[in-house]
Design a protein around this motif. Sequence first.
Motif, PDB file in Angstrom:
ATOM      1  N   VAL A 140       0.863  -1.189   0.000  1.00 12.47           N
ATOM      2  CA  VAL A 140       0.000   0.000   0.000  1.00 12.47           C
ATOM      3  C   VAL A 140       0.895   1.233   0.000  1.00 12.47           C
ATOM      4  O   VAL A 140       1.947   1.245   0.656  1.00 12.47           O
ATOM      5  CB  VAL A 140      -0.918   0.031   1.240  1.00 12.47           C
ATOM      6  CG1 VAL A 140      -1.787   1.299   1.247  1.00 12.47           C
ATOM      7  CG2 VAL A 140      -1.800  -1.208   1.302  1.00 12.47           C
ATOM      8  N   LEU A 141       0.478   2.273  -0.707  1.00 10.49           N
ATOM      9  CA  LEU A 141       1.147   3.573  -0.653  1.00 10.49           C
ATOM     10  C   LEU A 141       0.254   4.554   0.096  1.00 10.49           C
ATOM     11  O   LEU A 141      -0.923   4.702  -0.230  1.00 10.49           O
ATOM     12  CB  LEU A 141       1.414   4.102  -2.063  1.00 10.49           C
ATOM     13  CG  LEU A 141       1.887   5.566  -2.172  1.00 10.49           C
ATOM     14  CD1 LEU A 141       3.215   5.776  -1.453  1.00 10.49           C
ATOM     15  CD2 LEU A 141       1.984   5.990  -3.637  1.00 10.49           C
ATOM     16  N   ALA A 142       0.819   5.203   1.117  1.00 14.60           N
ATOM     17  CA  ALA A 142       0.098   6.220   1.885  1.00 14.60           C
ATOM     18  C   ALA A 142       0.724   7.580   1.611  1.00 14.60           C
ATOM     19  O   ALA A 142       1.923   7.779   1.853  1.00 14.60           O
ATOM     20  CB  ALA A 142       0.146   5.908   3.377  1.00 14.60           C
ATOM     21  N   LEU A 143      -0.071   8.520   1.102  1.00 14.05           N
ATOM     22  CA  LEU A 143       0.385   9.876   0.813  1.00 14.05           C
ATOM     23  C   LEU A 143      -0.090  10.798   1.930  1.00 14.05           C
ATOM     24  O   LEU A 143      -1.295  10.970   2.132  1.00 14.05           O
ATOM     25  CB  LEU A 143      -0.170  10.344  -0.531  1.00 14.05           C
ATOM     26  CG  LEU A 143       0.247   9.513  -1.753  1.00 14.05           C
ATOM     27  CD1 LEU A 143      -0.482  10.007  -2.997  1.00 14.05           C
ATOM     28  CD2 LEU A 143       1.754   9.580  -1.958  1.00 14.05           C
ATOM     29  N   CYS A 144       0.878  11.395   2.639  1.00 15.63           N
ATOM     30  CA  CYS A 144       0.566  12.128   3.877  1.00 15.63           C
ATOM     31  C   CYS A 144       0.498  13.639   3.679  1.00 15.63           C
ATOM     32  O   CYS A 144       1.117  14.418   4.411  1.00 15.63           O
ATOM     33  CB  CYS A 144       1.592  11.777   4.946  1.00 15.63           C
ATOM     34  SG  CYS A 144       1.612  10.033   5.389  1.00 15.63           S
ATOM     35  N   PRO A 189      -2.848  -0.400  -3.924  1.00 14.63           N
ATOM     36  CA  PRO A 189      -3.768   0.594  -3.376  1.00 14.63           C
ATOM     37  C   PRO A 189      -3.033   1.847  -2.893  1.00 14.63           C
ATOM     38  O   PRO A 189      -1.923   1.755  -2.348  1.00 14.63           O
ATOM     39  CB  PRO A 189      -4.422  -0.142  -2.200  1.00 14.63           C
ATOM     40  CG  PRO A 189      -4.244  -1.594  -2.507  1.00 14.63           C
ATOM     41  CD  PRO A 189      -2.938  -1.700  -3.229  1.00 14.63           C
ATOM     42  N   VAL A 190      -3.655   2.995  -3.112  1.00 15.77           N
ATOM     43  CA  VAL A 190      -3.095   4.273  -2.674  1.00 15.77           C
ATOM     44  C   VAL A 190      -4.124   4.972  -1.791  1.00 15.77           C
ATOM     45  O   VAL A 190      -5.278   5.163  -2.189  1.00 15.77           O
ATOM     46  CB  VAL A 190      -2.748   5.189  -3.866  1.00 15.77           C
ATOM     47  CG1 VAL A 190      -2.149   6.516  -3.371  1.00 15.77           C
ATOM     48  CG2 VAL A 190      -1.788   4.488  -4.819  1.00 15.77           C
ATOM     49  N   VAL A 191      -3.718   5.332  -0.567  1.00 15.89           N
ATOM     50  CA  VAL A 191      -4.574   6.083   0.345  1.00 15.89           C
ATOM     51  C   VAL A 191      -3.916   7.431   0.596  1.00 15.89           C
ATOM     52  O   VAL A 191      -2.689   7.563   0.491  1.00 15.89           O
ATOM     53  CB  VAL A 191      -4.820   5.334   1.670  1.00 15.89           C
ATOM     54  CG1 VAL A 191      -5.500   4.001   1.412  1.00 15.89           C
ATOM     55  CG2 VAL A 191      -3.513   5.128   2.440  1.00 15.89           C
ATOM     56  N   ALA A 192      -4.717   8.435   0.941  1.00 16.63           N
ATOM     57  CA  ALA A 192      -4.147   9.774   1.065  1.00 16.63           C
ATOM     58  C   ALA A 192      -4.988  10.658   1.973  1.00 16.63           C
ATOM     59  O   ALA A 192      -6.182  10.408   2.199  1.00 16.63           O
ATOM     60  CB  ALA A 192      -4.028  10.425  -0.312  1.00 16.63           C
TER      61      ALA A 192
END
Length: 239
Positions: free
Chosen positions: A37-41, A66-69
């Motif tokens: 997973v990639l998390a963009l903060c 999946p990318v969450v942000a």
Amino acid sequence: MADGTLTVAAIGDIHVGETSAHPYRDLFQEIAGRADVLALCGDLTNHGKPREAEVLAEDLRAIGIPVVAVFGNHDHECGHVEEVQRILEQAGVRFLDGSPLEIRGVGFAGVKGFGGGFGNLMLDSFGEPVIKQFVHEAVGEAMRLESALRQLETERVFVVLHYAPIAATVEGEPREIFPFLGSSRLAETIDRFETVRAVAHGHAHHGTYRGETLRGTPVYNVAQTIPKEGGRPYALIEL
């Protein structure tokens, strides 16, 4: 993911500009090979312009994980947050912003957060209306995070923020600006949930990579400029 472990790549403050040409395509492809997973903060863009979002979306479309942000303060600058969100959602980004989701048995909750200071130096809701409004914003973000965390039933939760929940990860910044870098109200909320295994945030470009809440939950400052293990601009966090 091996043996039930989920690896999250977390990065903040990528500040994509409207004249950039594939600024993160290669990095995102690298991340896709190392994380689940990639998390963009937050601070995904320089000024929250739709064209900046389009540039970022081009690099994200083929990432394959999946990318969450969450948004940051820079993403609000031009007042086009809804359009920026629409563009990035079309590229597959899932914005948390108080709306939790579950990926492979791990819950993800997040909000932008806000300032207000840390510990016994937190700003109180007292005096002029503008001060009360500032504190109300910080309290509101913490309440939205709490609502999201209460909706999750997973045994493991990852929290995504832009503003810092603790002072330890903003150490290195001028102390005069600490109140504008985060708020302990976020950490107080996090510490009410034993399921939270890790927290990632950005915003403090000259802060410190790792700290923990009073309860001992690991907190990572994943602003792109912060030195991280292996010299990467992103953190790899296993849950």
